[in-house]
Design a protein around this motif. Structure first.
Motif, PDB file in Angstrom:
ATOM      1  N   VAL A   1       4.456 -19.008 -14.649  1.00 21.73           N
ATOM      2  CA  VAL A   1       4.112 -18.868 -13.121  1.00 21.73           C
ATOM      3  C   VAL A   1       4.631 -20.366 -12.580  1.00 21.73           C
ATOM      4  O   VAL A   1       5.411 -20.320 -11.679  1.00 21.73           O
ATOM      5  CB  VAL A   1       3.117 -18.342 -12.729  1.00 21.73           C
ATOM      6  N   GLN A   2       4.014 -21.240 -13.109  1.00 19.53           N
ATOM      7  CA  GLN A   2       4.210 -22.726 -12.468  1.00 19.53           C
ATOM      8  C   GLN A   2       5.654 -23.019 -12.642  1.00 19.53           C
ATOM      9  O   GLN A   2       6.433 -23.739 -11.822  1.00 19.53           O
ATOM     10  CB  GLN A   2       3.300 -23.668 -13.393  1.00 19.53           C
ATOM     11  N   ALA A   3       6.165 -23.027 -13.889  1.00 17.75           N
ATOM     12  CA  ALA A   3       7.612 -23.429 -14.110  1.00 17.75           C
ATOM     13  C   ALA A   3       8.485 -22.279 -13.295  1.00 17.75           C
ATOM     14  O   ALA A   3       9.562 -23.072 -12.808  1.00 17.75           O
ATOM     15  CB  ALA A   3       7.834 -23.243 -15.712  1.00 17.75           C
ATOM     16  N   LEU A   4       8.419 -21.065 -13.417  1.00 17.19           N
ATOM     17  CA  LEU A   4       9.389 -20.570 -12.581  1.00 17.19           C
ATOM     18  C   LEU A   4       9.506 -20.441 -11.135  1.00 17.19           C
ATOM     19  O   LEU A   4      10.361 -20.378 -10.384  1.00 17.19           O
ATOM     20  CB  LEU A   4       9.406 -18.914 -12.778  1.00 17.19           C
ATOM     21  N   PHE A   5       8.279 -20.438 -10.268  1.00 18.20           N
ATOM     22  CA  PHE A   5       8.030 -20.349  -8.904  1.00 18.20           C
ATOM     23  C   PHE A   5       7.656 -21.759  -8.470  1.00 18.20           C
ATOM     24  O   PHE A   5       7.890 -21.815  -7.140  1.00 18.20           O
ATOM     25  CB  PHE A   5       6.941 -19.304  -8.824  1.00 18.20           C
TER      26      PHE A   5
ATOM     27  N   ALA B   1       8.393 -24.903  -9.941  1.00 22.33           N
ATOM     28  CA  ALA B   1       9.106 -25.990 -10.663  1.00 22.33           C
ATOM     29  C   ALA B   1       8.256 -27.083 -11.080  1.00 22.33           C
ATOM     30  O   ALA B   1       8.670 -28.313 -11.185  1.00 22.33           O
ATOM     31  CB  ALA B   1      10.064 -26.657  -9.557  1.00 22.33           C
ATOM     32  N   ASP B   2       7.023 -26.667 -11.739  1.00 20.37           N
ATOM     33  CA  ASP B   2       6.041 -27.584 -12.369  1.00 20.37           C
ATOM     34  C   ASP B   2       6.343 -27.361 -13.929  1.00 20.37           C
ATOM     35  O   ASP B   2       5.901 -26.508 -14.632  1.00 20.37           O
ATOM     36  CB  ASP B   2       4.620 -27.217 -11.977  1.00 20.37           C
ATOM     37  N   GLY B   3       7.178 -28.418 -14.624  1.00 22.99           N
ATOM     38  CA  GLY B   3       7.584 -28.216 -15.852  1.00 22.99           C
ATOM     39  C   GLY B   3       8.635 -27.800 -16.047  1.00 22.99           C
ATOM     40  O   GLY B   3       9.104 -26.837 -15.256  1.00 22.99           O
ATOM     41  N   GLY B   4       9.518 -28.068 -16.923  1.00 23.08           N
ATOM     42  CA  GLY B   4      10.976 -27.370 -17.134  1.00 23.08           C
ATOM     43  C   GLY B   4      10.864 -26.155 -17.827  1.00 23.08           C
ATOM     44  O   GLY B   4       9.895 -26.031 -18.421  1.00 23.08           O
TER      45      GLY B   4
ATOM     46  N   PRO C   1       8.716 -25.139  -4.329  1.00 22.97           N
ATOM     47  CA  PRO C   1       8.997 -26.409  -5.716  1.00 22.97           C
ATOM     48  C   PRO C   1       7.784 -27.519  -5.106  1.00 22.97           C
ATOM     49  O   PRO C   1       7.497 -27.866  -4.105  1.00 22.97           O
ATOM     50  CB  PRO C   1      10.155 -26.940  -5.384  1.00 22.97           C
ATOM     51  N   ASP C   2       7.195 -28.023  -6.148  1.00 29.76           N
ATOM     52  CA  ASP C   2       6.065 -28.927  -6.068  1.00 29.76           C
ATOM     53  C   ASP C   2       5.021 -28.482  -5.085  1.00 29.76           C
ATOM     54  O   ASP C   2       4.340 -29.304  -4.494  1.00 29.76           O
ATOM     55  CB  ASP C   2       6.612 -30.284  -5.572  1.00 29.76           C
TER      56      ASP C   2
ATOM     57  N   VAL D   1      -4.030 -32.332   4.271  1.00 28.46           N
ATOM     58  CA  VAL D   1      -3.978 -31.031   4.685  1.00 28.46           C
ATOM     59  C   VAL D   1      -2.759 -30.532   4.761  1.00 28.46           C
ATOM     60  O   VAL D   1      -1.873 -30.948   5.885  1.00 28.46           O
ATOM     61  CB  VAL D   1      -4.873 -30.962   5.844  1.00 28.46           C
ATOM     62  N   ASP D   2      -2.338 -29.461   4.152  1.00 31.54           N
ATOM     63  CA  ASP D   2      -0.829 -28.994   3.915  1.00 31.54           C
ATOM     64  C   ASP D   2      -0.956 -27.371   3.725  1.00 31.54           C
ATOM     65  O   ASP D   2      -1.575 -26.857   2.941  1.00 31.54           O
ATOM     66  CB  ASP D   2      -0.015 -29.475   3.075  1.00 31.54           C
ATOM     67  N   VAL D   3      -0.424 -26.610   4.838  1.00 32.84           N
ATOM     68  CA  VAL D   3      -0.270 -25.128   4.842  1.00 32.84           C
ATOM     69  C   VAL D   3       0.567 -24.686   3.411  1.00 32.84           C
ATOM     70  O   VAL D   3       0.152 -23.893   2.707  1.00 32.84           O
ATOM     71  CB  VAL D   3       0.151 -24.430   5.912  1.00 32.84           C
ATOM     72  N   GLY D   4       1.369 -25.557   3.197  1.00 31.92           N
ATOM     73  CA  GLY D   4       2.072 -25.131   1.943  1.00 31.92           C
ATOM     74  C   GLY D   4       1.567 -25.157   0.661  1.00 31.92           C
ATOM     75  O   GLY D   4       1.698 -24.498  -0.067  1.00 31.92           O
ATOM     76  N   THR D   5       0.759 -26.251   0.492  1.00 31.09           N
ATOM     77  CA  THR D   5      -0.059 -26.246  -0.734  1.00 31.09           C
ATOM     78  C   THR D   5      -1.136 -25.155  -0.735  1.00 31.09           C
ATOM     79  O   THR D   5      -1.355 -24.526  -1.776  1.00 31.09           O
ATOM     80  CB  THR D   5      -0.895 -27.584  -0.460  1.00 31.09           C
TER      81      THR D   5
END
Length: 344
Positions: free
Chosen positions: A92-96, A98-101, A286-287, A311-315
């Motif tokens: 899930v991290q890699a696909l959605f 971009a955390d790790g190739g 991503p990120d 403080v970030d809604v995206g996070t």
């Protein structure tokens, strides 16, 4: 690990090894998977996803680390369910996000999953912690097993990078930076693991028994237990992720110190470009944030980013969405294996 560290040959070999472990774990889990572990795979996967979003600062180093989670999963779910759950988290991290190739995904699953689930847990933690009746044995077992798992995983990163031969990282320099910084990260992971296990020992000790062997007595409901970890995942992903350390993680820090650069340049090979393009299409956040253009000041330089806490809604959205996707994927894996066992 990013794809910039990995050659197609090493990445392909790691993918093959990881696929073999997924098949092996699936077969073993199908033999003794009980109904209670299926929802726990999803819930614990969501919890680990959220926990991995929070980097903690390693004092006096300018670096940070985050929870790997493999040992916690192995203790609560057993090694086979834990490996499949952690593979779900990293996928899930890699696909959605971009955390790790994508090329390095096999390496990442192997390094973060194989060593804690199949080495540190059965050969170290279980030998020391025993039946979890003695507090100091649980704590010491978690600390030692977490350190060993992280040391082996970081050594795997070094060997895979050097064998790939596409980055200009010295084996000796990279090794001497990676192992000490992951020793510190391993100690922190051990403390976190011990805290989680001691909570489970007090709240629902039968979960630990079920991870070692199938539950043969009358099953008990784990709804409140699962709800507690699901609530923790929401809190971690939606709010506490704002407080993540701004320092580079142990791998990024080691690369910058060994190579003298902030980040490695992308590899201009067909496979690397193709997988990078694919990841760019699948990564919806991503990120762990919304895609935004860099804002520039009047002098043409980039404006300073948000302070700490960020403080970030995206996070927050990333934490909630990633946890939900992991819950669904890991839970679906458990359901598929259970249906295969029962023949329904």
């Amino acid at each position: 690990m990013a794809d910039a560290l990995i050659s197609p040959a090493v990445g392909g070999a790691a993918w093959a090894a990881t696929a073999g472990l997924v098949g092996f774990s699936s077969r073993r889990l199908r033999e003794d998977l009980d109904d209670q572990r299926v929802p726990l795979m999803g819930v614990m996967g969501a919890f680990i996803f959220a926990a991995q979003m929070i980097n903690f600062t390693i004092p006096a180093t300018g670096s940070s680390g985050h929870l790997g989670g493999g040992l916690i999963l192995a203790i609560l779910l057993g090694p086979y369910a834990a490996f499949l759950t952690l593979a779900s988290v990293l996928t899930v991290q890699a696909l959605f996000f971009a955390d790790g190739g994508l090329l390095a995904l096999g390496c990442n699953i192997f390094n973060l999953g194989f060593f804690p689930c199949f080495i540190a847990y059965p050969l170290i933690y279980r030998k020391i912690a025993g039946d979890h009746q003695i507090r100091w044995r649980v704590i010491s077992g978690a600390l030692i097993a977490a350190v060993v798992g992280l040391q082996l995983g970081s050594l795997g990163v070094v060997l895979e990078t050097v064998l790939s031969g596409i980055s200009e990282l010295s084996f000796r320099a990279f090794l001497l930076l990676m192992q000490p910084i992951h020793l510190a990260i391993g100690l922190m992971e051990g403390i976190a693991t011990a805290a989680v296990v001691l909570f489970v020992v007090k709240a629902r000790p039968e979960v630990l028994e079920g991870a070692v062997r199938p539950v043969v007595r009358e099953p008990v409901t784990l709804r409140r237990f699962a709800a507690a970890f699901l609530a923790a995942a929401v809190i971690l992903g939606a709010g506490l992720s704002w407080f993540t350390s701004t320092h580079p993680d142990g791998l990024e820090w080691s690369i910058s110190k060994a190579a003298g650069i902030e980040e490695l340049r992308p590899v201009e090979e067909n496979l690397h470009r193709s997988l990078g393009d694919l990841q760019g299409k699948t990564a919806i956040l991503p990120d762990y944030g919304f895609k935004v253009e860099d804002h520039q000041g009047a002098d043409g330089t980039a404006e300073n980013g948000p302070g700490w806490p960020a403080v970030d809604v995206g996070t927050s959205v990333s934490g909630l969405l990633g946890g939900a996707l992991t819950l669904l994927l890991a839970g679906a894996v458990g359901l598929f294996l259970r249906r295969g066992r029962t023949g329904h």
